[in-house]
Design a protein around this motif. Sequence first.
Motif, PDB file in Angstrom:
ATOM      1  N   MET A   1       0.843  -1.188   0.000  1.00 32.42           N
ATOM      2  CA  MET A   1       0.000   0.000   0.000  1.00 32.42           C
ATOM      3  C   MET A   1       0.888   1.251   0.000  1.00 32.42           C
ATOM      4  N   SER A   2       0.554   2.220  -0.799  1.00 32.90           N
ATOM      5  CA  SER A   2       1.333   3.456  -0.913  1.00 32.90           C
ATOM      6  C   SER A   2       1.057   4.376   0.262  1.00 32.90           C
ATOM      7  N   PRO A   3       2.098   5.043   0.776  1.00 36.33           N
ATOM      8  CA  PRO A   3       1.888   5.987   1.871  1.00 36.33           C
ATOM      9  C   PRO A   3       1.028   7.179   1.433  1.00 36.33           C
ATOM     10  N   SER A   4       0.242   7.648   2.370  1.00 38.83           N
ATOM     11  CA  SER A   4      -0.620   8.798   2.118  1.00 38.83           C
ATOM     12  C   SER A   4      -0.795   9.556   3.427  1.00 38.83           C
ATOM     13  N   GLN A   5      -0.809  10.881   3.342  1.00 37.20           N
ATOM     14  CA  GLN A   5      -1.030  11.726   4.512  1.00 37.20           C
ATOM     15  C   GLN A   5      -2.028  12.813   4.136  1.00 37.20           C
ATOM     16  N   LEU A   6      -2.973  13.080   5.025  1.00 38.66           N
ATOM     17  CA  LEU A   6      -4.003  14.092   4.798  1.00 38.66           C
ATOM     18  C   LEU A   6      -4.158  14.916   6.060  1.00 38.66           C
ATOM     19  N   ARG A   7      -4.277  16.214   5.884  1.00 40.04           N
ATOM     20  CA  ARG A   7      -4.573  17.100   7.011  1.00 40.04           C
ATOM     21  C   ARG A   7      -5.516  18.195   6.543  1.00 40.04           C
ATOM     22  N   SER A  19       0.203  24.508   6.460  1.00 36.97           N
ATOM     23  CA  SER A  19       0.172  23.511   5.375  1.00 36.97           C
ATOM     24  C   SER A  19       1.578  23.284   4.805  1.00 36.97           C
ATOM     25  N   ARG A  20       2.385  24.348   4.721  1.00 40.29           N
ATOM     26  CA  ARG A  20       3.781  24.180   4.293  1.00 40.29           C
ATOM     27  C   ARG A  20       4.536  23.304   5.280  1.00 40.29           C
ATOM     28  N   ASP A  21       4.358  23.568   6.568  1.00 40.37           N
ATOM     29  CA  ASP A  21       5.029  22.772   7.601  1.00 40.37           C
ATOM     30  C   ASP A  21       4.622  21.300   7.515  1.00 40.37           C
ATOM     31  N   PHE A  22       3.347  21.051   7.272  1.00 38.18           N
ATOM     32  CA  PHE A  22       2.841  19.684   7.125  1.00 38.18           C
ATOM     33  C   PHE A  22       3.529  18.972   5.959  1.00 38.18           C
ATOM     34  N   VAL A  23       3.616  19.647   4.820  1.00 39.28           N
ATOM     35  CA  VAL A  23       4.233  19.055   3.624  1.00 39.28           C
ATOM     36  C   VAL A  23       5.712  18.758   3.888  1.00 39.28           C
ATOM     37  N   LYS A  28      10.029  14.860   4.733  1.00 35.80           N
ATOM     38  CA  LYS A  28      11.176  14.421   5.531  1.00 35.80           C
ATOM     39  C   LYS A  28      10.948  13.013   6.075  1.00 35.80           C
ATOM     40  N   GLU A  29       9.732  12.750   6.516  1.00 31.03           N
ATOM     41  CA  GLU A  29       9.390  11.419   7.016  1.00 31.03           C
ATOM     42  C   GLU A  29       9.571  10.372   5.918  1.00 31.03           C
ATOM     43  N   TRP A  30       9.239  10.725   4.698  1.00 29.14           N
ATOM     44  CA  TRP A  30       9.379   9.818   3.558  1.00 29.14           C
ATOM     45  C   TRP A  30      10.796   9.856   2.977  1.00 29.14           C
ATOM     46  N   GLN A  31      11.678  10.646   3.566  1.00 21.54           N
ATOM     47  CA  GLN A  31      13.068  10.795   3.129  1.00 21.54           C
ATOM     48  C   GLN A  31      13.170  11.300   1.688  1.00 21.54           C
ATOM     49  N   LEU A  32      12.335  12.270   1.358  1.00 20.41           N
ATOM     50  CA  LEU A  32      12.328  12.882   0.025  1.00 20.41           C
ATOM     51  C   LEU A  32      12.740  14.344   0.123  1.00 20.41           C
ATOM     52  N   THR A  33      13.857  14.588   0.793  1.00 19.64           N
ATOM     53  CA  THR A  33      14.276  15.959   1.069  1.00 19.64           C
ATOM     54  C   THR A  33      14.641  16.731  -0.195  1.00 19.64           C
TER      55      THR A  33
END
Length: 118
Positions: A1-7, A19-23, A28-33
């Motif tokens: 299953m692909s990761p997904s985050q919603l706020r 919203s910028r802070d959330f993204v 960073k959590e997904w290690q896509l810096t």
Amino acid sequence: MSPSQLRRFPRRRTSVGASRDFVVHVLKEWQLTDLIDDIELCASELATNALLHGVPPGREFAVRLDLMDDLVRLEVRDSGDGQPKIQHADESSCSGRGLFLVGELAAVWAAFKRPATP
């Protein structure tokens, strides 16, 4: 299953920064810096557009990130009935370039109406 985050964010000016802070946090959590700067800018522009043009008083807008293979999908959803369009602001304009910037940074950009939920 692909990761997904919603706020969801309330209709307040501070929600654009939140919203910028959330993204940034999710990337960073997904290690896509390496994608943070472009996606953060896109999120900021889309959240600002939702706040100024799409979210009726008393309602919220939602920011969602999905990771599918090598693709990050950013969605900003509001409950307004308008349809966003890329505008080409003239050089003397102080605003009106947000969706143009998103279109330049994103591999694919689209706006569509979601069906009403019962």
